[in-house]
Design an enzyme around this catalytic site. Structure first.
Site, short mmCIF file in Angstrom:
data_model
loop_
_atom_site.label_atom_id
_atom_site.label_comp_id
_atom_site.label_asym_id
_atom_site.label_seq_id
_atom_site.Cartn_x
_atom_site.Cartn_y
_atom_site.Cartn_z
N ASP A 9 -11.67 -18.42 36.57
CA ASP A 9 -12.07 -19.19 35.38
C ASP A 9 -13.54 -18.90 35.14
O ASP A 9 -14.24 -18.36 36.00
CB ASP A 9 -11.86 -20.70 35.63
CG ASP A 9 -12.30 -21.54 34.43
OD1 ASP A 9 -12.02 -21.15 33.28
OD2 ASP A 9 -12.93 -22.61 34.63
N SER A 10 -14.01 -19.31 33.96
CA SER A 10 -15.43 -19.17 33.65
C SER A 10 -16.28 -20.09 34.53
O SER A 10 -17.50 -20.06 34.42
CB SER A 10 -15.67 -19.52 32.19
OG SER A 10 -15.30 -20.87 31.97
N CYS A 72 -7.92 -20.14 32.59
CA CYS A 72 -8.90 -20.35 31.52
C CYS A 72 -8.20 -20.05 30.19
O CYS A 72 -7.71 -18.93 30.00
CB CYS A 72 -10.07 -19.40 31.75
SG CYS A 72 -11.29 -19.39 30.43
N GLU A 150 -19.93 -28.25 33.85
CA GLU A 150 -20.51 -27.30 34.81
C GLU A 150 -21.73 -27.90 35.51
O GLU A 150 -22.06 -27.51 36.63
CB GLU A 150 -20.91 -26.00 34.10
CG GLU A 150 -19.74 -25.09 33.74
CD GLU A 150 -19.08 -24.43 34.95
OE1 GLU A 150 -19.78 -24.00 35.86
OE2 GLU A 150 -17.82 -24.38 34.96
N CYS A 182 -8.51 -26.60 27.30
CA CYS A 182 -9.54 -25.96 28.12
C CYS A 182 -9.38 -26.53 29.52
O CYS A 182 -9.23 -27.76 29.68
CB CYS A 182 -10.92 -26.28 27.57
SG CYS A 182 -12.28 -25.78 28.64
N HIS A 184 -11.38 -27.03 31.80
CA HIS A 184 -12.43 -27.96 32.24
C HIS A 184 -12.11 -29.40 31.82
O HIS A 184 -12.56 -30.35 32.46
CB HIS A 184 -13.78 -27.58 31.61
CG HIS A 184 -14.47 -26.42 32.24
ND1 HIS A 184 -13.99 -25.13 32.16
CD2 HIS A 184 -15.63 -26.34 32.95
CE1 HIS A 184 -14.83 -24.32 32.80
NE2 HIS A 184 -15.83 -25.03 33.30
N1 DGL Z 1 -12.05 -23.30 31.35
C1 DGL Z 1 -12.26 -22.51 30.19
C2 DGL Z 1 -11.07 -22.65 29.23
O1 DGL Z 1 -10.00 -23.07 29.66
C3 DGL Z 1 -13.60 -22.84 29.63
C4 DGL Z 1 -14.06 -21.88 28.65
C5 DGL Z 1 -15.52 -21.69 28.59
O2 DGL Z 1 -16.11 -21.26 29.57
O3 DGL Z 1 -16.03 -21.91 27.48
O4 DGL Z 1 -11.13 -22.32 28.08
#
Ligand code: DGL
Length: 260
Positions: A9-10, A72, A150, A182, A184
């Site tokens: 993931d990011s 993600c 984050e 998302c 997150h």
């Molecule tokens: N967890 C990512 C998602 O599901 C976050 C995306 C991001 O880093 O903007 O989209």
């Protein structure tokens, strides 16, 4: 087969998916990459999201992963087609759960909170067209939310106010389902529950991703059948170890810093 499941993931958000996977598949080793240094992906151009996704996949393949979960929505909706075309390992992706929301809504109005990159993607727009005909889909970009998560600010006043500013207009429009698009955002559920009227359902795809992961592993005869091993969960972050640690609540996990 006892190679690990790779997950990326990011940043820390995909740990919400990791939890679902390890709950459903307790006999599987996992390796998780938190590319927090490059978060948020949602604000990046498609080419950059693709570049980061490829680099994460290459690293997970070097670590011998047998299946990769793109935990993600932004990376899935912008990169998974390319990944599936170029690598032979199976990929599981995550997309906003428009279909279940369309099936459950009574007001015929659903809200989707997701990143700019997800909402702009062809995959998201095609899914919405395919599964939500006759339904009004109110899309909202959750600008700034990933950065707050984050930073570990899940329950801060700042996060609550920003969330309210995104959610209240959709509630006024009459949505009865809110799709979390998302990975997150499941971490915002306690705050969301305080904001949302109780009749509004929160829908996310974490559990469905875990079920799909199990199904694909089983179909491809990749499940770990060696019951005698102790199971390892390795986490790599290119940013803050202690923030990632807050999201996985200790347990049988190892977290390391890696510059990737
Ligand atoms: N967890 C990512 C998602 O599901 C976050 C995306 C991001 O880093 O903007 O989209």
């Amino acid at each position: 087969m006892d190679s690990p499941i790779g997950i990326f993931d990011s940043g820390v958000g995909g740990t919400s998916i990791w939890k679902e996977i390890t709950q459903l598949l307790p006999n599987e080793h996992t390796i998780y990459l938190a590319d927090s240094k490059n978060a948020p992906y949602g604000e990046k151009r498609k080419e950059k999201i693709l570049e980061r996704s490829i680099s994460n996949v290459e690293l997970l393949l070097k670590k011998d992963c047998k299946l990769i979960v793109v935990a993600c929505n932004t990376a899935t909706t912008n990169a998974i087609e390319h990944l599936r075309e170029h690598y032979s390992v199976p990929f599981i992706g995550i997309e906003p759960a428009i279909k279940p929301a369309a099936l459950q809504t009574k007001t015929k109005k659903v809200g989707v909170l997701a990143t700019k990159g997800t909402l702009a993607s062809n995959l998201f727009n095609n899914t919405a067209k395919l599964h939500a005909s006759g339904i009004t889909v109110l899309e909202k970009e959750g600008k700034g939310l990933v950065e707050l998560i984050e930073a570990g600010k899940l329950a801060s006043e700042e996060t609550k106010e920003l969330l309210e500013s995104y959610i209240d207009p959709m509630v006024k429009e009459g949505i009865d389902c809110l799709v979390l698009g998302c990975t997150h955002y499941p971490y915002l559920i306690p705050s969301l529950k305080k904001i949302l009227p109780p009749h509004i359902k929160i829908i996310d795809s974490g559990e469905a991703v875990a079920r799909q992961t199990k199904k694909v592993l089983s179909k491809k005869i990749l499940l770990n059948t060696n019951a005698k091993q102790s199971i390892r969960h390795l986490f790599f972050t290119n940013r803050d170890l202690h923030i990632l640690n807050q999201f996985i609540d200790g347990g049988e996990t190892e977290i390391s810093y890696l510059d990737f």
